[in-house]
Design a protein around this motif. Sequence first.
Motif, short mmCIF file in Angstrom:
data_model
loop_
_atom_site.label_atom_id
_atom_site.label_comp_id
_atom_site.label_asym_id
_atom_site.label_seq_id
_atom_site.Cartn_x
_atom_site.Cartn_y
_atom_site.Cartn_z
N GLY A 291 85.65 77.10 -62.82
CA GLY A 291 87.14 77.63 -62.74
C GLY A 291 87.94 77.52 -61.88
N LEU A 292 87.33 77.09 -60.66
CA LEU A 292 88.29 77.00 -59.65
C LEU A 292 88.93 75.49 -59.46
N ILE A 293 88.69 74.83 -60.37
CA ILE A 293 88.95 73.20 -60.37
C ILE A 293 90.30 73.46 -60.90
N LEU A 294 90.06 74.10 -62.07
CA LEU A 294 91.15 74.57 -63.39
C LEU A 294 92.02 75.06 -62.81
N ILE A 295 92.28 75.99 -61.10
CA ILE A 295 93.40 76.99 -60.30
C ILE A 295 94.01 75.69 -59.74
N LEU A 296 93.53 74.89 -59.49
CA LEU A 296 93.63 73.86 -58.92
C LEU A 296 94.46 72.92 -59.66
N GLY A 297 94.11 72.32 -60.56
CA GLY A 297 94.49 71.87 -61.96
C GLY A 297 96.63 72.94 -62.22
N VAL A 380 97.95 76.81 -52.49
CA VAL A 380 96.67 76.80 -53.71
C VAL A 380 95.56 75.90 -53.08
N LEU A 381 96.24 75.02 -52.57
CA LEU A 381 95.61 73.15 -52.98
C LEU A 381 94.03 73.65 -51.71
N PRO A 382 93.89 73.82 -50.30
CA PRO A 382 93.40 73.56 -49.59
C PRO A 382 92.51 74.85 -49.86
N ILE A 383 93.29 75.66 -50.03
CA ILE A 383 92.06 77.31 -49.88
C ILE A 383 90.91 76.28 -51.62
N VAL A 384 91.19 76.32 -52.39
CA VAL A 384 90.75 75.78 -53.69
C VAL A 384 89.17 74.83 -52.98
N THR A 385 90.04 73.92 -51.86
CA THR A 385 88.71 72.66 -52.33
C THR A 385 87.88 73.65 -50.82
N ALA A 386 88.46 73.80 -49.66
CA ALA A 386 87.13 74.69 -48.94
C ALA A 386 86.16 75.51 -49.76
N THR A 387 86.86 76.15 -50.87
CA THR A 387 86.01 77.15 -51.26
C THR A 387 84.55 76.73 -52.43
N LEU A 388 85.96 75.55 -52.98
CA LEU A 388 84.14 74.17 -53.63
C LEU A 388 83.28 73.71 -53.20
N ALA A 389 83.96 73.48 -51.33
CA ALA A 389 82.82 72.92 -50.45
C ALA A 389 81.90 74.24 -50.32
N LEU A 390 82.07 75.63 -49.84
CA LEU A 390 81.17 76.73 -49.75
C LEU A 390 80.57 76.30 -50.99
N LEU A 391 81.03 76.74 -52.46
CA LEU A 391 80.39 77.41 -53.42
C LEU A 391 79.09 76.12 -53.17
N ALA A 392 79.72 74.73 -53.28
CA ALA A 392 78.62 73.30 -53.70
C ALA A 392 77.36 73.44 -52.23
N TRP A 393 77.45 74.82 -50.93
CA TRP A 393 76.55 74.39 -49.47
C TRP A 393 75.56 75.51 -50.32
N GLY A 394 75.95 76.48 -50.92
CA GLY A 394 75.75 77.83 -51.48
C GLY A 394 74.56 77.33 -52.27
#
Length: 405
Positions: A291-297, A380-394
Amino acid sequence: MMTEPEFDKANNAGRNIGLLAITQATGGSSQAIIMAVGALTAANLAPDKSMATIPTTAMIIGLALMAGPATKIIYALGRKNGFLIGATLGVVAGICAATAVAFSSFVLFALALSIVGMGGAFTQQYRFAIADSVPDDMKARAISLVLLGGVAAGFLGPRLSYLAKDWLGGVEFAGSFLVISILSVVAIVMLSQTRLAPIVKPKEGDAKGRSAMELIKLPEINIPIITGIVSYALMTFVMVAAPLAMVHVCGHTAEQATTTIQWHIIAMFAPSLVTGNIINKIGAHATVAIGLILILGTALINLNGVSVLHFDIALILLGVGWNFGFIGSTTLLSKAYRPEEASTAQGLNEPLVFGSMAVASISSGVLLNTLGWQSINVLVLPIVTATLALLAWGDYRQRQLRANS
């Protein structure tokens, strides 16, 4: 030890899913009407066009402010009674909004839309109500099917707003908001037929569950809250500005903007047919990531053109991205707390998610009028990138915990 009151979740599941899906459609249509024509109507009422997003933002602020109280009301009076209060607010709000347009009152219009948001705070609780009213293995699917009612909202809301815009003596868009009252009456009828699980209330001597401060410190709680915030806030951030950008910046017609929002809303809810199955197959973490990657798109497409086709494709991706991000986040959160902690966890989540929406809506209008459409998408770009990193860590953390248990 506190247990849930005797309730046949399996036998009532189909009835509750169907009725809440219909009610989701009516509530979603009301908000879709505002997203489609709220800013365009406000532009005709406001003393300055830069204030055009204020009433839509007022709706989101109303939702954010009522999110916590709505949870408390529902847990105090019961789910059905709480939801009926929310639908009644919709009846009042629609009449007030139509009156405001008829008398060209910008202030009353903003107030009326804030009441729509207050009613919407109860609608947002449908997903938790159905999650608590079905067996555990049905949670993701049930949440998805209830939100699927938003597909009808995507068709009904924008189209009804256009068809009813001249109902009241030729005052443009006044009739559009009267439709909100009609839809809310339908919601009242549907909600009265639901058989939702009783609220789990602790008895004297029962465990109270962890406090809000204890819960928010847990990654399994705070990560889905953050991903829910980002999914909803960024969707709002781009969506609120899009119709204004199309009409007032890029020169497209109001009908084209309305159609774009219609497809966006359909895209928000149509994936619910499969989102639950996807979550069951690949997991909620991976679904949120998609979902986050699609928002990035979405942002990347918007940065590459301003044709109607660019807006259509971008807003469709934005809708699907929100669906995966929000349903995935809700599923993660609903499995992270104990039954006696439901009120605390949901009361923590809702104000944060919908408060962020209000900030996003306000920021969207300001940035569109000061820095332009491109700046909205760049952020949008840096916010999604940072959230993806947090999600991956979780996700990594949970896998390590399971491996060590």
